[in-house]
Design a protein around this motif. Structure first.
Motif, short mmCIF file in Angstrom:
data_model
loop_
_atom_site.label_atom_id
_atom_site.label_comp_id
_atom_site.label_asym_id
_atom_site.label_seq_id
_atom_site.Cartn_x
_atom_site.Cartn_y
_atom_site.Cartn_z
N PHE A 148 41.47 52.45 66.11
CA PHE A 148 41.26 51.79 67.41
C PHE A 148 42.28 52.29 68.43
CE2 PHE A 148 38.37 47.99 67.66
CZ PHE A 148 37.77 48.12 66.42
N ALA A 149 43.55 52.37 68.02
CA ALA A 149 44.61 52.74 68.96
C ALA A 149 44.46 54.20 69.41
CB ALA A 149 45.97 52.53 68.29
N GLU A 150 44.06 55.06 68.49
CA GLU A 150 43.99 56.49 68.82
C GLU A 150 42.69 56.90 69.47
OE1 GLU A 150 44.73 59.94 65.93
OE2 GLU A 150 46.37 58.51 65.58
N HIS A 151 41.58 56.35 68.98
CA HIS A 151 40.26 56.81 69.45
C HIS A 151 39.45 55.76 70.21
CE1 HIS A 151 40.82 60.31 66.82
NE2 HIS A 151 41.15 59.47 65.86
N GLY A 152 39.85 54.50 70.11
CA GLY A 152 39.12 53.45 70.81
C GLY A 152 38.03 52.81 69.96
N GLU A 153 37.53 51.67 70.46
CA GLU A 153 36.56 50.89 69.68
C GLU A 153 35.23 51.63 69.48
OE1 GLU A 153 35.72 46.90 71.10
OE2 GLU A 153 34.13 46.64 69.58
N GLU A 154 34.73 52.29 70.54
CA GLU A 154 33.41 52.94 70.42
C GLU A 154 33.38 53.98 69.30
OE1 GLU A 154 31.38 50.65 71.98
OE2 GLU A 154 30.14 52.45 71.83
N TYR A 155 34.47 54.69 69.18
CA TYR A 155 34.59 55.71 68.12
C TYR A 155 34.47 55.05 66.75
CZ TYR A 155 36.67 59.45 65.31
OH TYR A 155 36.92 60.41 64.37
N PHE A 156 35.16 53.91 66.60
CA PHE A 156 35.08 53.17 65.33
C PHE A 156 33.66 52.69 65.09
CE2 PHE A 156 35.25 49.02 63.10
CZ PHE A 156 35.73 49.46 61.88
N ARG A 157 33.01 52.20 66.15
CA ARG A 157 31.62 51.71 66.01
C ARG A 157 30.69 52.85 65.60
NH1 ARG A 157 33.11 46.83 64.99
NH2 ARG A 157 34.24 45.85 66.69
N ASP A 158 30.94 54.04 66.11
CA ASP A 158 30.13 55.20 65.72
C ASP A 158 30.31 55.51 64.23
OD1 ASP A 158 29.16 55.52 68.27
OD2 ASP A 158 30.60 57.07 68.84
N LEU A 159 31.53 55.35 63.75
CA LEU A 159 31.78 55.57 62.32
C LEU A 159 30.99 54.56 61.49
CD1 LEU A 159 35.67 56.21 62.27
CD2 LEU A 159 33.85 57.92 62.09
N GLU A 160 30.94 53.32 61.98
CA GLU A 160 30.18 52.28 61.26
C GLU A 160 28.69 52.65 61.21
OE1 GLU A 160 32.48 48.06 61.77
OE2 GLU A 160 31.35 48.68 63.51
N THR A 161 28.15 53.07 62.36
CA THR A 161 26.73 53.43 62.40
C THR A 161 26.46 54.61 61.47
OG1 THR A 161 26.62 52.68 64.69
CG2 THR A 161 24.83 54.09 63.95
N GLY A 162 27.36 55.59 61.50
CA GLY A 162 27.21 56.77 60.64
C GLY A 162 27.18 56.38 59.17
N LEU A 163 28.02 55.43 58.79
CA LEU A 163 28.06 55.00 57.39
C LEU A 163 26.75 54.30 57.00
CD1 LEU A 163 29.19 54.40 54.63
CD2 LEU A 163 30.60 52.59 55.63
N LEU A 164 26.24 53.45 57.88
CA LEU A 164 24.96 52.76 57.56
C LEU A 164 23.86 53.79 57.33
CD1 LEU A 164 24.83 49.72 60.04
CD2 LEU A 164 25.60 49.76 57.66
#
Ligand code: S3P
Length: 168
Positions: free
Chosen positions: A48-64
């Motif tokens: 979150f600190a380095e890349h921001g929330e949207e980046y993390f959300r993209d990782l979640e979508t990618g995993l699904l």
């Protein structure tokens, strides 16, 4: 797909219940937060600190999307914010039976007090943050889930047993 998927607010017990449930159902357990941390080699708060929330959300979508190609039946616990994206809610439905683990704000406040790891809870008044996020998410969790399960005043063992019985 017959995966069992646990969603709900931070502190609802998704990971703890999921791990126990997987053992009971003799399935492999996937925790999206842990998976992302392992894949990236970074803690969620650093992502979150380095890349921001949207980046993390993209990782979640990618995993699904990846999980859709997995043939094994799993128990999956997902991060509290994952069902907020419409695309993710659709993916969750494709992946299996979605169970919304509910806990009331008072219980959550007790469990989440002093948390230093969850970026969505840092800064400001914790009670207000929880209320604001719960208000924004409640309806989305309900849209995503087939089953709602109240964890308040239930022991971990009872919760795991009752959820397991739904799939016997
Ligand atoms: C989040 C919940 C966390 C984690 C991240 C963001 C959220 O997971 O994915 O800190 O937006 O609610 P838990 O629900 O397992 O705490």
């Amino acid at each position: 797909m017959k995966n069992v998927i646990l969603i709900g607010f931070m502190g609802a017990g998704k990971s703890t219940i999921g791990r126990r449930l997987a053992k009971k159902m003799q399935r492999r357990f996937v925790d999206t937060d842990l998976w992302i941390e392992k894949q990236t080699g970074q803690k969620i708060k650093d992502i979150f600190a380095e890349h921001g929330e949207e980046y993390f959300r993209d990782l979640e979508t990618g995993l699904l999307k990846k999980l859709l190609n997995c043939e094994e039946e799993l128990v999956i616990a997902v991060g509290g914010g994952l069902p907020v994206r419409e695309e993710n809610r659709k993916l969750l439905k494709k992946l299996g039976t979605v169970i919304y683990l509910r806990a009331d704000a008072k219980t959550l406040l007790k469990r989440l007090g002093g948390d230093k790891h969850r970026p969505m809870l840092q800064g400001g008044d914790l009670r207000e943050r929880i209320h604001m996020l719960m208000e924004a998410r409640e309806g989305l969790y309900q849209q995503a889930a087939e089953i709602e399960y109240y964890t308040d005043n239930k022991s971990l063992m009872k919760t795991v047993e009752e959820i397991n019985e739904l799939f016997l």
